[in-house]
Design a protein around this motif. Structure first.
Motif, mmCIF file in Angstrom:
data_model
loop_
_atom_site.group_PDB
_atom_site.id
_atom_site.type_symbol
_atom_site.label_atom_id
_atom_site.label_comp_id
_atom_site.label_asym_id
_atom_site.label_seq_id
_atom_site.Cartn_x
_atom_site.Cartn_y
_atom_site.Cartn_z
ATOM 1 N N MET A 36 0.881 -1.330 -0.089
ATOM 2 C CA MET A 36 0.080 0.097 -0.025
ATOM 3 C C MET A 36 0.886 1.190 -0.063
ATOM 4 O O MET A 36 1.855 1.168 0.736
ATOM 5 N N THR A 37 0.580 2.220 -0.727
ATOM 6 C CA THR A 37 1.170 3.566 -0.806
ATOM 7 C C THR A 37 0.317 4.765 -0.672
ATOM 8 O O THR A 37 -1.066 4.447 -1.003
ATOM 9 N N THR A 38 0.702 5.745 -0.465
ATOM 10 C CA THR A 38 -0.114 7.132 -0.565
ATOM 11 C C THR A 38 0.800 8.054 -1.379
ATOM 12 O O THR A 38 1.997 7.974 -1.543
ATOM 13 N N LYS A 39 0.237 9.266 -1.565
ATOM 14 C CA LYS A 39 0.944 10.076 -2.360
ATOM 15 C C LYS A 39 1.905 10.617 -1.668
ATOM 16 O O LYS A 39 3.178 10.894 -2.109
ATOM 17 N N THR A 40 1.986 10.686 -0.289
ATOM 18 C CA THR A 40 3.128 11.140 0.763
ATOM 19 C C THR A 40 4.132 10.160 0.457
ATOM 20 O O THR A 40 5.224 10.398 0.391
ATOM 21 N N SER A 41 3.597 9.009 0.744
ATOM 22 C CA SER A 41 4.885 8.029 0.990
ATOM 23 C C SER A 41 5.502 7.851 -0.523
ATOM 24 O O SER A 41 6.796 7.505 -0.531
ATOM 25 N N ALA A 44 3.207 5.269 4.207
ATOM 26 C CA ALA A 44 2.369 4.542 3.243
ATOM 27 C C ALA A 44 1.238 4.154 3.964
ATOM 28 O O ALA A 44 0.229 3.751 2.813
ATOM 29 N N ASP A 45 0.956 4.085 5.120
ATOM 30 C CA ASP A 45 -0.296 3.792 5.546
ATOM 31 C C ASP A 45 -1.221 4.901 5.279
ATOM 32 O O ASP A 45 -0.922 6.041 5.832
ATOM 33 N N PRO A 46 -2.433 4.697 4.750
ATOM 34 C CA PRO A 46 -3.532 5.753 4.626
ATOM 35 C C PRO A 46 -3.826 6.523 5.877
ATOM 36 O O PRO A 46 -4.154 7.533 5.852
ATOM 37 N N ALA A 47 -3.661 5.866 6.865
ATOM 38 C CA ALA A 47 -4.226 6.195 8.110
ATOM 39 C C ALA A 47 -3.236 7.385 8.612
ATOM 40 O O ALA A 47 -3.608 8.215 9.383
ATOM 41 N N ALA A 48 -2.208 7.205 8.270
ATOM 42 C CA ALA A 48 -1.180 8.479 8.640
ATOM 43 C C ALA A 48 -1.523 9.940 8.154
ATOM 44 O O ALA A 48 -1.069 11.041 8.555
ATOM 45 N N LEU A 49 -2.456 9.825 7.145
ATOM 46 C CA LEU A 49 -2.729 11.242 6.361
ATOM 47 C C LEU A 49 -4.028 11.512 6.993
ATOM 48 O O LEU A 49 -4.648 12.574 6.565
ATOM 49 N N GLU A 50 -4.728 10.834 7.908
ATOM 50 C CA GLU A 50 -6.304 11.261 8.486
ATOM 51 C C GLU A 50 -6.071 12.027 9.491
ATOM 52 O O GLU A 50 -5.042 11.732 10.436
ATOM 53 N N GLY A 51 -7.004 12.898 9.685
ATOM 54 C CA GLY A 51 -7.300 13.650 10.863
ATOM 55 C C GLY A 51 -6.030 14.914 11.098
ATOM 56 O O GLY A 51 -5.511 15.310 10.310
ATOM 57 N N VAL A 52 -5.897 15.099 12.426
ATOM 58 C CA VAL A 52 -4.926 16.371 12.904
ATOM 59 C C VAL A 52 -3.977 15.719 13.867
ATOM 60 O O VAL A 52 -4.138 15.071 14.679
ATOM 61 N N SER A 53 -2.603 16.294 13.587
ATOM 62 C CA SER A 53 -1.631 16.088 14.382
ATOM 63 C C SER A 53 -1.647 16.573 15.806
ATOM 64 O O SER A 53 -1.790 17.686 15.877
ATOM 65 N N PRO A 54 -1.539 15.660 16.754
ATOM 66 C CA PRO A 54 -1.674 16.119 18.081
ATOM 67 C C PRO A 54 -0.638 17.166 18.585
ATOM 68 O O PRO A 54 -0.804 18.014 19.345
ATOM 69 N N GLY A 55 0.637 16.985 18.065
ATOM 70 C CA GLY A 55 1.738 17.621 18.266
ATOM 71 C C GLY A 55 1.664 19.161 17.476
ATOM 72 O O GLY A 55 2.109 20.098 18.095
ATOM 73 N N THR A 56 1.277 19.127 16.391
ATOM 74 C CA THR A 56 1.310 20.584 15.680
ATOM 75 C C THR A 56 -0.102 21.348 15.511
ATOM 76 O O THR A 56 -0.075 22.344 15.360
ATOM 77 N N GLY A 57 -1.090 20.256 15.613
ATOM 78 C CA GLY A 57 -2.558 20.800 15.424
ATOM 79 C C GLY A 57 -2.688 21.034 13.944
ATOM 80 O O GLY A 57 -3.884 21.593 13.542
ATOM 81 N N LEU A 58 -1.852 20.669 12.946
ATOM 82 C CA LEU A 58 -1.846 20.977 11.787
ATOM 83 C C LEU A 58 -2.441 19.477 11.142
ATOM 84 O O LEU A 58 -2.515 18.439 11.663
ATOM 85 N N PRO A 59 -3.308 19.577 9.909
ATOM 86 C CA PRO A 59 -3.652 18.394 9.313
ATOM 87 C C PRO A 59 -2.660 17.405 9.037
ATOM 88 O O PRO A 59 -1.350 17.808 8.850
#
Length: 189
Positions: free
Chosen positions: A1-6, A91-106
Protein backbone atom coordinates in the motif's frame (compact mmCIF):
# COMPACT_ATOMS: atom_id res chain seq x y z
CA UNK A 1 0.00 0.00 0.00
CA UNK A 2 1.23 3.52 -0.73
CA UNK A 3 0.01 7.08 -0.42
CA UNK A 4 0.93 10.17 -2.36
CA UNK A 5 3.12 11.22 0.56
CA UNK A 6 4.94 7.88 0.73
CA UNK A 7 5.49 7.97 -3.04
CA UNK A 8 7.02 11.45 -2.78
CA UNK A 9 9.18 10.32 0.14
CA UNK A 10 10.18 7.18 -1.77
CA UNK A 11 11.48 9.44 -4.52
CA UNK A 12 13.17 11.93 -2.18
CA UNK A 13 14.72 9.39 0.20
CA UNK A 14 17.32 7.82 -2.12
CA UNK A 15 18.33 11.27 -3.33
CA UNK A 16 18.90 12.40 0.26
CA UNK A 17 20.68 9.16 1.16
CA UNK A 18 23.04 9.59 -1.80
CA UNK A 19 23.96 13.09 -0.61
CA UNK A 20 24.43 11.92 2.98
CA UNK A 21 26.62 9.01 1.89
CA UNK A 22 28.70 11.45 -0.15
CA UNK A 23 29.61 13.55 2.90
CA UNK A 24 33.01 12.84 4.38
CA UNK A 25 33.75 13.33 8.05
CA UNK A 26 36.25 16.08 7.20
CA UNK A 27 33.34 18.15 5.80
CA UNK A 28 31.47 18.28 9.14
CA UNK A 29 32.64 21.80 9.97
CA UNK A 30 31.70 23.35 6.61
CA UNK A 31 28.99 26.04 6.54
CA UNK A 32 25.59 25.33 5.01
CA UNK A 33 22.85 27.49 3.47
CA UNK A 34 21.15 27.21 6.89
CA UNK A 35 22.78 30.11 8.67
CA UNK A 36 24.46 29.04 11.93
CA UNK A 37 24.33 25.34 10.93
CA UNK A 38 27.48 23.45 10.05
CA UNK A 39 27.23 20.27 7.99
CA UNK A 40 27.43 18.20 11.18
CA UNK A 41 24.65 20.15 12.93
CA UNK A 42 22.42 20.01 9.84
CA UNK A 43 23.05 16.27 9.39
CA UNK A 44 21.96 15.68 12.97
CA UNK A 45 18.92 17.91 12.48
CA UNK A 46 17.89 16.03 9.32
CA UNK A 47 18.48 12.65 10.98
CA UNK A 48 16.26 13.67 13.91
CA UNK A 49 13.61 15.02 11.50
CA UNK A 50 13.51 11.70 9.63
CA UNK A 51 12.97 9.82 12.90
CA UNK A 52 10.47 12.37 14.29
CA UNK A 53 8.34 12.38 11.13
CA UNK A 54 7.98 8.59 11.49
CA UNK A 55 6.50 9.14 14.93
CA UNK A 56 4.31 11.95 13.64
CA UNK A 57 2.94 9.64 10.93
CA UNK A 58 1.57 7.53 13.80
CA UNK A 59 0.14 10.72 15.39
CA UNK A 60 2.34 10.24 18.44
CA UNK A 61 3.99 13.14 20.29
CA UNK A 62 7.65 13.85 19.58
CA UNK A 63 10.33 15.62 21.58
CA UNK A 64 11.57 18.25 19.14
CA UNK A 65 14.13 19.48 21.65
CA UNK A 66 16.18 16.26 21.40
CA UNK A 67 18.96 17.13 18.96
CA UNK A 68 21.61 14.76 20.35
CA UNK A 69 24.47 13.57 18.17
CA UNK A 70 23.38 10.68 15.95
CA UNK A 71 26.56 10.66 13.87
CA UNK A 72 28.20 7.72 15.60
CA UNK A 73 29.54 4.48 14.07
CA UNK A 74 27.48 3.37 11.09
CA UNK A 75 25.45 6.58 10.91
CA UNK A 76 25.24 6.62 7.11
CA UNK A 77 23.64 3.17 6.99
CA UNK A 78 21.38 3.99 9.93
CA UNK A 79 20.25 7.16 8.13
CA UNK A 80 19.44 5.11 5.02
CA UNK A 81 17.44 2.62 7.12
CA UNK A 82 15.55 5.40 8.89
CA UNK A 83 14.58 7.03 5.58
CA UNK A 84 13.11 3.70 4.49
CA UNK A 85 11.15 3.56 7.75
CA UNK A 86 9.95 7.09 7.05
CA UNK A 87 8.60 6.04 3.65
CA UNK A 88 6.89 3.02 5.22
CA UNK A 89 5.37 5.10 8.03
CA UNK A 90 3.64 7.40 5.56
CA UNK A 91 2.51 4.52 3.29
CA UNK A 92 -0.33 3.76 5.68
CA UNK A 93 -3.39 5.78 4.56
CA UNK A 94 -4.27 6.29 8.24
CA UNK A 95 -1.11 8.44 8.57
CA UNK A 96 -2.83 11.10 6.46
CA UNK A 97 -6.09 11.17 8.41
CA UNK A 98 -7.03 13.69 11.03
CA UNK A 99 -5.00 16.29 12.82
CA UNK A 100 -1.53 15.97 14.30
CA UNK A 101 -1.74 16.15 18.11
CA UNK A 102 1.71 17.74 18.27
CA UNK A 103 1.28 20.47 15.68
CA UNK A 104 -2.48 20.91 15.39
CA UNK A 105 -2.04 20.72 11.62
CA UNK A 106 -3.74 18.30 9.26
CA UNK A 107 -1.72 15.11 8.93
CA UNK A 108 -1.48 15.71 5.16
CA UNK A 109 0.33 18.98 5.90
CA UNK A 110 2.67 17.18 8.30
CA UNK A 111 3.42 14.69 5.52
CA UNK A 112 4.23 17.58 3.19
CA UNK A 113 6.52 18.95 5.90
CA UNK A 114 8.39 15.64 5.89
CA UNK A 115 8.83 15.80 2.11
CA UNK A 116 9.93 19.43 2.37
CA UNK A 117 12.47 18.82 5.14
CA UNK A 118 14.00 15.81 3.41
CA UNK A 119 14.25 17.60 0.07
CA UNK A 120 15.40 21.03 1.22
CA UNK A 121 17.97 19.77 3.71
CA UNK A 122 19.33 17.30 1.16
CA UNK A 123 19.81 20.28 -1.17
CA UNK A 124 21.41 22.27 1.68
CA UNK A 125 23.87 19.46 2.38
CA UNK A 126 24.60 18.87 -1.29
CA UNK A 127 25.29 22.56 -1.79
CA UNK A 128 27.53 22.72 1.30
CA UNK A 129 29.59 19.70 0.23
CA UNK A 130 29.79 20.34 -3.52
CA UNK A 131 27.46 17.55 -4.62
CA UNK A 132 24.79 17.62 -7.32
CA UNK A 133 21.15 17.48 -6.30
CA UNK A 134 17.93 17.29 -8.29
CA UNK A 135 14.39 16.88 -7.05
CA UNK A 136 11.60 15.26 -9.01
CA UNK A 137 8.94 17.54 -10.54
CA UNK A 138 6.24 16.10 -8.26
CA UNK A 139 8.38 16.90 -5.22
CA UNK A 140 8.93 20.47 -6.41
CA UNK A 141 5.18 20.85 -6.91
CA UNK A 142 4.69 19.68 -3.31
CA UNK A 143 7.23 22.22 -2.05
CA UNK A 144 5.36 24.99 -3.85
CA UNK A 145 1.96 23.81 -2.63
CA UNK A 146 3.33 23.65 0.91
CA UNK A 147 4.61 27.23 0.61
CA UNK A 148 1.24 28.35 -0.78
CA UNK A 149 -0.46 27.00 2.36
CA UNK A 150 2.18 27.40 5.04
CA UNK A 151 4.79 29.85 3.75
CA UNK A 152 3.75 32.88 5.77
CA UNK A 153 3.27 30.86 8.96
CA UNK A 154 6.63 29.15 8.42
CA UNK A 155 8.35 32.51 8.01
CA UNK A 156 6.69 33.85 11.19
CA UNK A 157 7.92 30.78 13.07
CA UNK A 158 11.44 31.27 11.73
CA UNK A 159 11.44 28.02 9.76
CA UNK A 160 11.97 29.89 6.50
CA UNK A 161 13.44 33.29 5.74
CA UNK A 162 11.86 35.95 3.57
CA UNK A 163 11.72 34.99 -0.11
CA UNK A 164 14.71 35.92 -2.26
CA UNK A 165 14.84 36.62 -5.97
CA UNK A 166 15.72 33.67 -8.16
CA UNK A 167 17.82 34.40 -11.23
CA UNK A 168 16.04 34.40 -14.61
CA UNK A 169 17.66 31.08 -15.58
CA UNK A 170 16.71 29.40 -12.28
CA UNK A 171 15.44 25.84 -12.27
CA UNK A 172 12.04 25.03 -10.81
CA UNK A 173 13.78 23.71 -7.70
CA UNK A 174 15.76 26.97 -7.43
CA UNK A 175 12.53 28.95 -7.62
CA UNK A 176 10.93 26.85 -4.88
CA UNK A 177 14.01 27.22 -2.68
CA UNK A 178 14.03 31.00 -3.25
CA UNK A 179 10.44 31.10 -1.98
CA UNK A 180 11.77 29.56 1.24
CA UNK A 181 14.47 32.19 1.58
CA UNK A 182 17.26 29.99 0.24
CA UNK A 183 19.72 31.61 -2.16
CA UNK A 184 19.82 29.19 -5.13
CA UNK A 185 23.35 30.39 -5.90
CA UNK A 186 24.67 29.84 -2.37
CA UNK A 187 28.14 28.37 -2.10
CA UNK A 188 30.36 27.76 0.94
CA UNK A 189 32.97 30.31 -0.13
Amino acid sequence: MTTKTSELLADAAPRAVAVVRGISDDQFDLPTPCEDYTVRVLLNHLFHAVVNFQTMAARQPVDLTDEGDLLTDGWRERFAAETQRLVQAWADPAALEGVSPGTGLPQETVGDMAVTDLTVHAWDLARATGQPYEAAPATIATLNAFMDRMGETSRQMGTFAAPVAAPPDATELDRALARMGRDPGWSPS
